[in-house]
Motif scaffolding. Structure first.
Motif, PDB file in Angstrom:
ATOM      1  N   LEU A  43     -16.734   6.300  10.060  1.00  0.00           N
ATOM      2  CA  LEU A  43     -17.857   5.398  10.295  1.00  0.00           C
ATOM      3  C   LEU A  43     -17.454   4.272  11.235  1.00  0.00           C
ATOM      4  O   LEU A  43     -18.186   3.937  12.168  1.00  0.00           O
ATOM      5  CB  LEU A  43     -18.373   4.824   8.972  1.00  0.00           C
ATOM      6  N   TYR A  44     -16.285   3.694  11.017  1.00  0.00           N
ATOM      7  CA  TYR A  44     -15.793   2.640  11.908  1.00  0.00           C
ATOM      8  C   TYR A  44     -15.672   3.168  13.335  1.00  0.00           C
ATOM      9  O   TYR A  44     -16.072   2.496  14.290  1.00  0.00           O
ATOM     10  CB  TYR A  44     -14.441   2.105  11.432  1.00  0.00           C
ATOM     11  N   GLY A  45     -15.146   4.382  13.500  1.00  0.00           N
ATOM     12  CA  GLY A  45     -14.994   4.960  14.832  1.00  0.00           C
ATOM     13  C   GLY A  45     -16.330   5.125  15.537  1.00  0.00           C
ATOM     14  O   GLY A  45     -16.468   4.812  16.716  1.00  0.00           O
ATOM     15  N   VAL A  46     -17.337   5.614  14.812  1.00  0.00           N
ATOM     16  CA  VAL A  46     -18.665   5.809  15.403  1.00  0.00           C
ATOM     17  C   VAL A  46     -19.292   4.464  15.771  1.00  0.00           C
ATOM     18  O   VAL A  46     -19.826   4.291  16.873  1.00  0.00           O
ATOM     19  CB  VAL A  46     -19.585   6.593  14.437  1.00  0.00           C
ATOM     20  N   VAL A  47     -19.238   3.507  14.872  1.00  0.00           N
ATOM     21  CA  VAL A  47     -19.828   2.185  15.131  1.00  0.00           C
ATOM     22  C   VAL A  47     -19.109   1.503  16.294  1.00  0.00           C
ATOM     23  O   VAL A  47     -19.748   0.978  17.211  1.00  0.00           O
ATOM     24  CB  VAL A  47     -19.794   1.304  13.859  1.00  0.00           C
ATOM     25  N   HIS A  48     -17.790   1.540  16.293  1.00  0.00           N
ATOM     26  CA  HIS A  48     -17.020   0.863  17.344  1.00  0.00           C
ATOM     27  C   HIS A  48     -17.227   1.523  18.713  1.00  0.00           C
ATOM     28  O   HIS A  48     -17.136   0.857  19.734  1.00  0.00           O
ATOM     29  CB  HIS A  48     -15.538   0.846  16.975  1.00  0.00           C
ATOM     30  N   ALA A  49     -17.503   2.805  18.732  1.00  0.00           N
ATOM     31  CA  ALA A  49     -17.737   3.502  19.996  1.00  0.00           C
ATOM     32  C   ALA A  49     -19.097   3.149  20.596  1.00  0.00           C
ATOM     33  O   ALA A  49     -19.311   3.330  21.797  1.00  0.00           O
ATOM     34  CB  ALA A  49     -17.643   5.008  19.788  1.00  0.00           C
ATOM     35  N   ASN A  50     -20.021   2.646  19.788  1.00  0.00           N
ATOM     36  CA  ASN A  50     -21.387   2.403  20.262  1.00  0.00           C
ATOM     37  C   ASN A  50     -21.861   0.961  20.197  1.00  0.00           C
ATOM     38  O   ASN A  50     -22.878   0.627  20.811  1.00  0.00           O
ATOM     39  CB  ASN A  50     -22.365   3.276  19.472  1.00  0.00           C
ATOM     40  N   TYR A  51     -21.184   0.105  19.438  1.00  0.00           N
ATOM     41  CA  TYR A  51     -21.665  -1.263  19.224  1.00  0.00           C
ATOM     42  C   TYR A  51     -20.522  -2.271  19.265  1.00  0.00           C
ATOM     43  O   TYR A  51     -19.382  -1.936  18.975  1.00  0.00           O
ATOM     44  CB  TYR A  51     -22.368  -1.393  17.863  1.00  0.00           C
ATOM     45  N   ARG A  52     -20.862  -3.499  19.605  1.00  0.00           N
ATOM     46  CA  ARG A  52     -19.944  -4.631  19.535  1.00  0.00           C
ATOM     47  C   ARG A  52     -20.730  -5.844  19.063  1.00  0.00           C
ATOM     48  O   ARG A  52     -21.950  -5.883  19.168  1.00  0.00           O
ATOM     49  CB  ARG A  52     -19.347  -4.968  20.907  1.00  0.00           C
ATOM     50  N   LEU A  53     -20.010  -6.848  18.599  1.00  0.00           N
ATOM     51  CA  LEU A  53     -20.615  -8.139  18.278  1.00  0.00           C
ATOM     52  C   LEU A  53     -20.146  -9.135  19.323  1.00  0.00           C
ATOM     53  O   LEU A  53     -19.016  -9.054  19.817  1.00  0.00           O
ATOM     54  CB  LEU A  53     -20.182  -8.619  16.887  1.00  0.00           C
ATOM     55  N   ALA A  54     -21.006 -10.067  19.674  1.00  0.00           N
ATOM     56  CA  ALA A  54     -20.645 -11.124  20.615  1.00  0.00           C
ATOM     57  C   ALA A  54     -21.223 -12.437  20.122  1.00  0.00           C
ATOM     58  O   ALA A  54     -22.294 -12.464  19.510  1.00  0.00           O
ATOM     59  CB  ALA A  54     -21.172 -10.804  22.004  1.00  0.00           C
ATOM     60  N   MET A  55     -20.496 -13.519  20.392  1.00  0.00           N
ATOM     61  CA  MET A  55     -20.954 -14.859  20.016  1.00  0.00           C
ATOM     62  C   MET A  55     -21.261 -15.666  21.265  1.00  0.00           C
ATOM     63  O   MET A  55     -20.546 -15.579  22.261  1.00  0.00           O
ATOM     64  CB  MET A  55     -19.878 -15.571  19.198  1.00  0.00           C
ATOM     65  N   ASN A  56     -22.308 -16.440  21.182  1.00  0.00           N
ATOM     66  CA  ASN A  56     -22.667 -17.367  22.247  1.00  0.00           C
ATOM     67  C   ASN A  56     -22.066 -18.718  21.882  1.00  0.00           C
ATOM     68  O   ASN A  56     -22.359 -19.261  20.821  1.00  0.00           O
ATOM     69  CB  ASN A  56     -24.188 -17.465  22.363  1.00  0.00           C
ATOM     70  N   GLN A  57     -21.239 -19.261  22.755  1.00  0.00           N
ATOM     71  CA  GLN A  57     -20.557 -20.516  22.452  1.00  0.00           C
ATOM     72  C   GLN A  57     -21.127 -21.701  23.225  1.00  0.00           C
ATOM     73  O   GLN A  57     -20.558 -22.778  23.213  1.00  0.00           O
ATOM     74  CB  GLN A  57     -19.065 -20.363  22.726  1.00  0.00           C
ATOM     75  N   THR A  58     -22.255 -21.468  23.900  1.00  0.00           N
ATOM     76  CA  THR A  58     -22.892 -22.541  24.657  1.00  0.00           C
ATOM     77  C   THR A  58     -24.388 -22.548  24.327  1.00  0.00           C
ATOM     78  O   THR A  58     -24.890 -21.594  23.742  1.00  0.00           O
ATOM     79  CB  THR A  58     -22.720 -22.315  26.179  1.00  0.00           C
ATOM     80  N   PRO A  59     -25.111 -23.575  24.750  1.00  0.00           N
ATOM     81  CA  PRO A  59     -26.555 -23.604  24.474  1.00  0.00           C
ATOM     82  C   PRO A  59     -27.388 -22.805  25.484  1.00  0.00           C
ATOM     83  O   PRO A  59     -28.587 -23.001  25.584  1.00  0.00           O
ATOM     84  CB  PRO A  59     -26.880 -25.098  24.549  1.00  0.00           C
ATOM     85  N   SER A  60     -26.761 -21.890  26.241  1.00  0.00           N
ATOM     86  CA  SER A  60     -27.488 -21.170  27.287  1.00  0.00           C
ATOM     87  C   SER A  60     -28.640 -20.329  26.739  1.00  0.00           C
ATOM     88  O   SER A  60     -29.636 -20.122  27.417  1.00  0.00           O
ATOM     89  CB  SER A  60     -26.538 -20.284  28.092  1.00  0.00           C
ATOM     90  N   LEU A  61     -28.493 -19.813  25.530  1.00  0.00           N
ATOM     91  CA  LEU A  61     -29.554 -19.062  24.850  1.00  0.00           C
ATOM     92  C   LEU A  61     -29.714 -19.640  23.449  1.00  0.00           C
ATOM     93  O   LEU A  61     -28.761 -20.188  22.891  1.00  0.00           O
ATOM     94  CB  LEU A  61     -29.195 -17.569  24.759  1.00  0.00           C
ATOM     95  N   PRO A  62     -30.882 -19.490  22.839  1.00  0.00           N
ATOM     96  CA  PRO A  62     -31.101 -20.083  21.515  1.00  0.00           C
ATOM     97  C   PRO A  62     -30.507 -19.263  20.362  1.00  0.00           C
ATOM     98  O   PRO A  62     -30.838 -19.502  19.218  1.00  0.00           O
ATOM     99  CB  PRO A  62     -32.634 -20.140  21.415  1.00  0.00           C
ATOM    100  N   TYR A  63     -29.637 -18.315  20.665  1.00  0.00           N
ATOM    101  CA  TYR A  63     -29.044 -17.464  19.635  1.00  0.00           C
ATOM    102  C   TYR A  63     -27.533 -17.642  19.621  1.00  0.00           C
ATOM    103  O   TYR A  63     -26.933 -17.989  20.631  1.00  0.00           O
ATOM    104  CB  TYR A  63     -29.375 -15.992  19.898  1.00  0.00           C
ATOM    105  N   THR A  64     -26.927 -17.366  18.466  1.00  0.00           N
ATOM    106  CA  THR A  64     -25.480 -17.519  18.325  1.00  0.00           C
ATOM    107  C   THR A  64     -24.748 -16.183  18.265  1.00  0.00           C
ATOM    108  O   THR A  64     -23.704 -16.019  18.863  1.00  0.00           O
ATOM    109  CB  THR A  64     -25.163 -18.331  17.053  1.00  0.00           C
ATOM    110  N   LEU A  65     -25.305 -15.214  17.542  1.00  0.00           N
ATOM    111  CA  LEU A  65     -24.630 -13.935  17.341  1.00  0.00           C
ATOM    112  C   LEU A  65     -25.502 -12.794  17.861  1.00  0.00           C
ATOM    113  O   LEU A  65     -26.705 -12.771  17.615  1.00  0.00           O
ATOM    114  CB  LEU A  65     -24.326 -13.733  15.848  1.00  0.00           C
ATOM    115  N   PHE A  66     -24.867 -11.853  18.570  1.00  0.00           N
ATOM    116  CA  PHE A  66     -25.577 -10.724  19.172  1.00  0.00           C
ATOM    117  C   PHE A  66     -24.934  -9.409  18.769  1.00  0.00           C
ATOM    118  O   PHE A  66     -23.703  -9.317  18.656  1.00  0.00           O
ATOM    119  CB  PHE A  66     -25.520 -10.795  20.704  1.00  0.00           C
ATOM    120  N   LEU A  67     -25.758  -8.390  18.597  1.00  0.00           N
ATOM    121  CA  LEU A  67     -25.289  -7.017  18.465  1.00  0.00           C
ATOM    122  C   LEU A  67     -25.483  -6.389  19.833  1.00  0.00           C
ATOM    123  O   LEU A  67     -26.592  -6.400  20.378  1.00  0.00           O
ATOM    124  CB  LEU A  67     -26.091  -6.247  17.417  1.00  0.00           C
ATOM    125  N   ILE A  68     -24.409  -5.850  20.396  1.00  0.00           N
ATOM    126  CA  ILE A  68     -24.479  -5.243  21.712  1.00  0.00           C
ATOM    127  C   ILE A  68     -24.446  -3.728  21.558  1.00  0.00           C
ATOM    128  O   ILE A  68     -23.509  -3.181  20.975  1.00  0.00           O
ATOM    129  CB  ILE A  68     -23.312  -5.706  22.605  1.00  0.00           C
TER     130      ILE A  68
END
Length: 185
Positions: A43-68
């Motif tokens: 499951l980890y292999g499948v998820v890691h091959a297709n998705y990542r998490l990213a954090m926004n560290q500036t106020p450029s967008l109104p969101y902090t955490l993203f699923l890519i």
């Protein structure tokens, strides 16, 4: 000095004795839960091959955490994730998330430091939040520009976002795009 060596020797003996006692417990655990561990690793292999998490560290967008979603196409107006390759102030390969405002073939109008994309006007700033001087994007000429193949114009929602208005980022190349970003919070 020999008292210290004796203590170290006793400590080493204790570690060896405990690791010998732990070995059979670990083997028993692996045997009884092998299917569960295999499923989790898969499951980890499948998820890691297709998705990542990213954090926004500036106020450029109104969101902090993203699923890519890796290699997912992004439509104009959607959020795009890409790798930074422009040196300081961010490390090489740092993940950026911005709003995709223009794709290849779209028109971007440059008016001095300002840019017009669709019905949105982006006012260029002289000084950024880092208090460094910002220079307008020199990949685009004054007036109307049609974006070339494999080039994207991106921007944040905040007026001080580091985005395609500025030379420091410029247009994003398709080879640097990771995928589509979905805000989590």
């Amino acid at each position: 000095m020999s008292a210290l060596n004796d203590q170290q020797s006793l400590m080493l003996d204790r570690i060896i004795k405990r690791s010998k006692a732990f070995g059979p417990i670990l083997v028993k655990h692996i045997k009884s839960h092998a299917i569960t561990w295999a499923l989790l690793v898969s499951l980890y292999g499948v998820v890691h091959a297709n998705y990542r998490l990213a954090m926004n560290q500036t106020p450029s967008l109104p969101y902090t955490l993203f699923l890519i979603c890796l290699n997912d196409t992004v439509e104009t107006g959607g959020l795009i994730a890409f790798k930074w390759h422009n040196g300081d102030p961010y490390p090489e390969g740092y993940t950026f998330t911005k709003r995709l405002l223009a794709s290849p073939g779209d028109i971007v109008t440059k008016k001095g430091r300002d840019f017009v994309v669709g019905d949105r006007t982006l006012v260029g700033k002289n000084i950024g939040l880092s208090l460094k001087k910002l220079f307008p994007n020199d990949e685009l000429w004054e007036g109307k520009n049609t974006l070339q193949l494999n080039k994207y114009f991106v921007a944040g929602d905040h007026e001080y976002s580091l985005d395609s208005r500025y030379n420091l980022l410029g247009l994003v190349d398709k080879k640097d795009v990771i995928g589509r970003a979905y805000p989590i919070f």
